[in-house]
Structure formats: structure tokens, C-alpha cells
Design an enzyme around this catalytic site. Structure first.
Site, mmCIF file in Angstrom:
data_model
loop_
_atom_site.group_PDB
_atom_site.id
_atom_site.type_symbol
_atom_site.label_atom_id
_atom_site.label_comp_id
_atom_site.label_asym_id
_atom_site.label_seq_id
_atom_site.Cartn_x
_atom_site.Cartn_y
_atom_site.Cartn_z
ATOM 1 N N SER A 138 -9.916 -0.377 7.186
ATOM 2 C CA SER A 138 -9.378 -0.264 5.827
ATOM 3 C C SER A 138 -8.788 -1.531 5.246
ATOM 4 C CB SER A 138 -8.313 0.820 5.780
ATOM 5 O OG SER A 138 -8.939 2.050 5.650
ATOM 6 N N SER A 183 -9.760 2.087 3.047
ATOM 7 C CA SER A 183 -8.882 2.849 2.180
ATOM 8 C C SER A 183 -7.898 1.979 1.392
ATOM 9 C CB SER A 183 -8.092 3.862 3.011
ATOM 10 O OG SER A 183 -7.230 3.199 3.921
ATOM 11 N N LYS A 213 0.857 -1.199 0.000
ATOM 12 C CA LYS A 213 0.000 0.000 0.000
ATOM 13 C C LYS A 213 0.887 1.242 0.000
ATOM 14 C CE LYS A 213 -3.806 2.098 2.687
ATOM 15 N NZ LYS A 213 -4.725 1.932 3.825
HETATM 16 N N1 GLN Z 1 -12.871 4.323 6.447
HETATM 17 C C1 GLN Z 1 -12.210 4.693 7.654
HETATM 18 C C2 GLN Z 1 -11.727 6.113 7.571
HETATM 19 O O1 GLN Z 1 -11.942 6.722 6.583
HETATM 20 C C3 GLN Z 1 -11.098 3.761 7.952
HETATM 21 C C4 GLN Z 1 -9.852 4.096 7.250
HETATM 22 C C5 GLN Z 1 -8.712 3.215 7.638
HETATM 23 O O2 GLN Z 1 -8.892 2.187 8.290
HETATM 24 N N2 GLN Z 1 -7.529 3.649 7.271
HETATM 25 O O3 GLN Z 1 -11.144 6.642 8.461
#
Ligand code: GLN
Length: 471
Positions: free
Chosen positions: A174, A150, A75
Site C-alpha cells: 500500500s 490503499s 493517512k
Molecule cells: N492491496 C493490498 C490489500 O488490499 C495491500 C493493502 C495494504 O498494503 N494495506 O490488502
């Protein structure tokens, strides 16, 4: 060319001379180049090919590491020395990592090969992978749908078989939410299991590096390799990593079901039905099932967004045009350099969160929001530990729905509510995994989630393997 799915099979095929790592590498590179999902933003082509040759020799000489034969994607928020790193943001354009994340170093030491860099939401903020300077990632099962976020690129790449496994990060879901949307295994370790050294910080008290793969054996082995104490991250536990392999798949467990999750009003009826049938099946196989009350479901997303934005606003203050990546030259002094660089460099969602984070931390509102959210975090944790006193594992869906259309959700709060089933594990710091055992009548996959007590990864993998074998 067919590439065996599990690492163990790849290692055996290579050792018998039936397949070569260079050929596997070439095949993956071809697939990445012809992919339409926009999951990879860079291929480490020459490097991966030369490593494939080197590690092939190690396998035939019997001197290879645990991850020999593994091609893994990274990532774009995890450092790899000498490679670009942008967190899918304009503000880090041109930045190159000066060191590798501890997890990356550990994988390389065991002969895993990093094959490229993966698209994600900017600074890991999002649930759809639409907040990226590189454009959205598409779900390989249906290109009109989001892959989740994400770590959308990490999930899509594994689902599309562009590599064996990928690393992602999980601050509020995410890894697990995109795993659910793309039909792969997504695992978030206990907070403190894996070093955060070299992971771009978002919400430091929530962040963990996690693993995507197609099967539990590979997830378990990669997790074993990346875990463990690290002098660069004082929050990492000195506890022994989880075991390399999964032994006791048939152990009978006490499994708790937080009923409120299943009664959540926006839960898709088919996901509910499938979860209930998994529970019935586990009961019939001799597991003990207990229905539990969890009274804080409606507070879980607000708590997460108050605390994670507060932490993010502090973590992201370092991107000021002086230290990393982009600098706006259209500025007259230090303050306008900061202002212009941050205005030009950050995307709209990141700006929204920095402002929200600064608001909840501001002197007039600190107690009303930040302190209050910390107290609610404590209540959620206490209740969860209580639920885990008698139960080994809690089981519930990973996401309330299957993947939605690209562009469908415009309202930020509606987007935040996508995380309703995943943020729980991050608020409490527990390990959790999404298993790709659901298939909706709309043809899209969805995940069933397991969450266990701190550092009980072995147990999580045992039940996961049982469920994967039975579905
Ligand atoms: N969707 C969540 C956020 O926007 C989780 C993101 C993540 O786990 N990095 O914060």
C-alpha cells in the site's frame, strides 16, 4: 510560489530568511483547497499555521529539530491525538484519537508539522483507493486513473506537491504500489523497524508504517526519525535506526534479479524493457548482476490473502458499536447492536475480507487454508533469505502495469493480483522501496522496486540514491 523540493533546501532557504514557513504553509493549504484529486479529507489549518510560526523561530534561533520545515500528511489510519480518525470507514465516523501513534510523536518531537488527514481505502484494504467512504482519490497525472491503494491519498498528495511528504501504511504494497502509479518514492521499512503503536491494525504480522516523498534524502531522514524501539510495540527491534544521511552512493553491490518476475505473463512490455535497461546500466557501472529463480510467484498472492484476511477478521472484531465510532440504535439487544452496527458500518470489501478470514480460520478449514498458508510463508521466506545470502539487493518492477482507470477493475481477484510484485516483501518482512524512474509511452509513471535483507535500509537507500541520480 515555488517551494524547494527537499527538506534540506527548505531549511537553508528559511535560515537565510528567503522564505518563511508560514508562507510555505499557506501555499500548501491553498494548493490543497484547489486540488481536484480528493486526497486530503481534512486540513489541520490553524494548527499547522501556528506551528509554522513557532518552528520558524526555532530555525532562526538555531534550535530546531531534524524535521523542521517539513509539512507532512497523515493517512487516515494513523492516530493523532485530538484529531478525527476513521480509516475511511463509516464505522469510525466521529471517532477521535485519544493518543498519537509513536511515529507521529517522533515526527512532532523533531518539529515536523502535520498538515492534514489523507484519504485511503477502507481499513487499508484495496489497491485503487476506490473503497473509501469519502469517494475515490484521483491520480494527479490523469484524473481518470486511480492513484493506487490503499495509501492512494498519501501518494497523490506528494505527487501533486500538496505537502513535502506523507505517512502511509504498507501491509501488502500500500505504499509502494501507489508510489509507482503516482511517480513518487514509496518506502516500506523492515517489519519491526517502526512501531505499529497507533496504526489501525489490519494484518498485524505484515503491517508497517511507510514514507512517501519526492527524494531519497527525505525518505531516509524521516525513516530514521520514526524508527526504533518502543515499549508499546513488542515487535519493534532494538536495532539502531538507519543513518540520517546517505554516504556511500557508489558502493558496488551484488544485485539479484528474480527472473520469474520479469517473465510474469501480465507484465507490461515497456515496464519489462525499462527494468532490463536499468539492470544493463547497473552492470555497466560495475555492479554484479545475478539472475535468480523464484519458484513461488504464483503462490504469493493467495498466501498473502489467506493470512492477511485471517488477521484482519480478528483485528476488526473490535468494531462492534460498543467501543468506537458508529453505533446502530435500531437494535434491541447486544447481539443486534453488533450485527446492525457492523452491517451498516463496514463497506463491501471489508465485509468480504472478514468473511474470508473467518472461513480460513474456521475449525473445518483451518488446516487446509490457514496452516497451509503459514507453511508456504515459511517456504517463501527461506527461499528469499537464500537469494539474499549472495546478493545485497533484489531488483524487480513495483507493479505489472501503470495506473488503471477508475471503475475499470470490478472483479476482486483481478484487483488482488495487482499486488503480485509487492506482497513478497511483506510476507518475508523485508524493507523495500519503489523508485519513480519509469515513464511509459502512455505518459504514466511506474516504479522500479528494490528489496534488501532485514534491517539493511542503509544499503537500500544508497542504491536508491544512485539510481535516482542516474535516471
Ligand atoms: N492491496 C493490498 C490489500 O488490499 C495491500 C493493502 C495494504 O498494503 N494495506 O490488502
Amino acid at each position: 510560489m515555488n517551494i524547494p523540493e527537499s527538506l534540506k533546501d527548505i531549511q537553508q532557504f528559511v535560515a537565510r530568511g528567503e522564505i518563511s514557513l508560514v508562507n510555505i504553509c499557506k501555499e500548501y493549504i491553498d494548493r490543497i483547497k484547489s486540488s481536484k484529486t480528493n486526497s486530503f479529507i481534512e486540513i489541520f489549518e490553524n494548527e499547522a499555521l501556528s506551528k509554522a510560526e513557532e518552528i520558524q523561530k526555532k530555525i532562526t534561533d538555531n534550535g530546531a529539530g531534524l524535521l523542521a520545515g517539513l509539512f507532512i500528511g497523515l493517512k487516515d489510519n494513523i492516530c493523532y491525538q485530538g484529531h478525527q480518525l476513521t480509516a475511511s470507514s463509516k464505522i469510525l465516523k466521529g471517532f477521535e484519537s485519544m493518543f498519537s501513534a509513536t511515529a507521529v510523536e517522533k515526527i512532532i518531537k523533531e518539529d515536523g508539522i502535520f498538515i492534514g488527514r489523507l484519504n485511503c481505502d477502507e481499513f487499508a484494504m484495496g489497491s485503487s483507493n476506490e473503497n473509501s467512504i469519502y469517494g475515490p482519490v484521483k491520480n494527479p497525472i490523469d484524473l481518470n486513473k486511480v492513484p493506487g491503494g490503499s495509501s492512494g491519498g498519501s501518494a497523490a498528495a506528494v505527487a501533486e506537491r500538496l505537502c513535502n511528504a506523507t505517512l502511509g501504511s504498507d501491509t501488502g504494497g500500500s505504499v509502494r504500489q501507489p508510489a509507482s502509479f503516482c511517480g513518487v518514492v514509496g518506502f516500506k521499512p523492515t517489519y519491526g523497524r517502526v512501531s505499529r503503536n497507533g496504526l489501525i491494525a489490519y494484518g498485524s504480522s505484515f503491517d508497517q508504517i511507510g514514507v512517501f516523498s519526492k527524494n531519497i534524502d527525505d525518505t531516509c531522514l524521516i525513516s530514521h526519525v520514526i524508527s526504533g524501539a518502543d515499549k508499546f510495540d513488542s515487535t519493534v527491534s532494538i536495532k539502531k535506526p538507519n543513518k540520517k544521511t546517505i554516504n556511500n552512493v557508489d558502493k558496488k553491490l551484488n544485485i539479484g534479479i528474480p527472473e520469474d518476475y520479469l517473465n510474469f505473463k501480465n507484465l507490461d512490455p515497456e515496464i519489462k524493457e525499462k527494468t532490463l535497461s536499468v539492470i544493463e546500466n547497473l552492470k555497466s557501472k560495475g555492479h554484479h548482476i545475478e539472475l535468480l529463480k523464484f519458484p513461488y510467484l504464483e503462490y504469493i498472492v493467495p498466501t498473502y490473502y489467506v493470512l492477511s484476511t485471517a488477521e484482519a477478521s480478528s483485528n476488526l472484531s473490535r468494531y462492534d458499536g460498543a467501543h468506537f465510532g458508529l453505533r446502530s440504535y435500531d437494535s434491541s439487544d447486544i447481539n443486534t447492536t453488533y450485527e446492525n452496527t457492523r452491517s451498516e458500518g463496514f463497506g463491501i470489501e471489508v465485509k468480504r475480507r472478514i468473511m474470508l478470514g473467518n472461513f480460513v480460520l474456521s475449525s473445518g478449514y483451518y488446516d487446509a487454508y490457514f496452516t497451509k498458508a503459514q507453511k508456504v510463508r515459511r517456504l517463501i521466506s527461506q527461499k528469499t533469505f537464500q537469494m539474499l545470502e549472495k546478493n545485497d539487493v533484489l531488483l524487480f518492477p513495483t507493479t505489472p502495469t501503470t495506473a488503471f482507470n477508475i471503475g475499470e477493475i470490478e472483479d476482486p481477484v483481478t484487483m488482488y493480483l495487482q499486488d503480485i510484485f509487492t506482497v513478497h516483501a511483506n510476507i518475508v518482512g523485508l524493507p523495500a522501496i519503489s523508485l519513480p524512474i519509469g515513464k511509459h509511452s502512455n505518459n504514466l509513471p511506474f516504479g522500479i522496486q528494490l528489496m534488501s535483507g532485514k534491517f539493511k535500509e542503509n544499503q537500500l537507500f544508497e542504491l536508491s540514491k544512485f539510481l535516482m541520480q542516474n535516471y
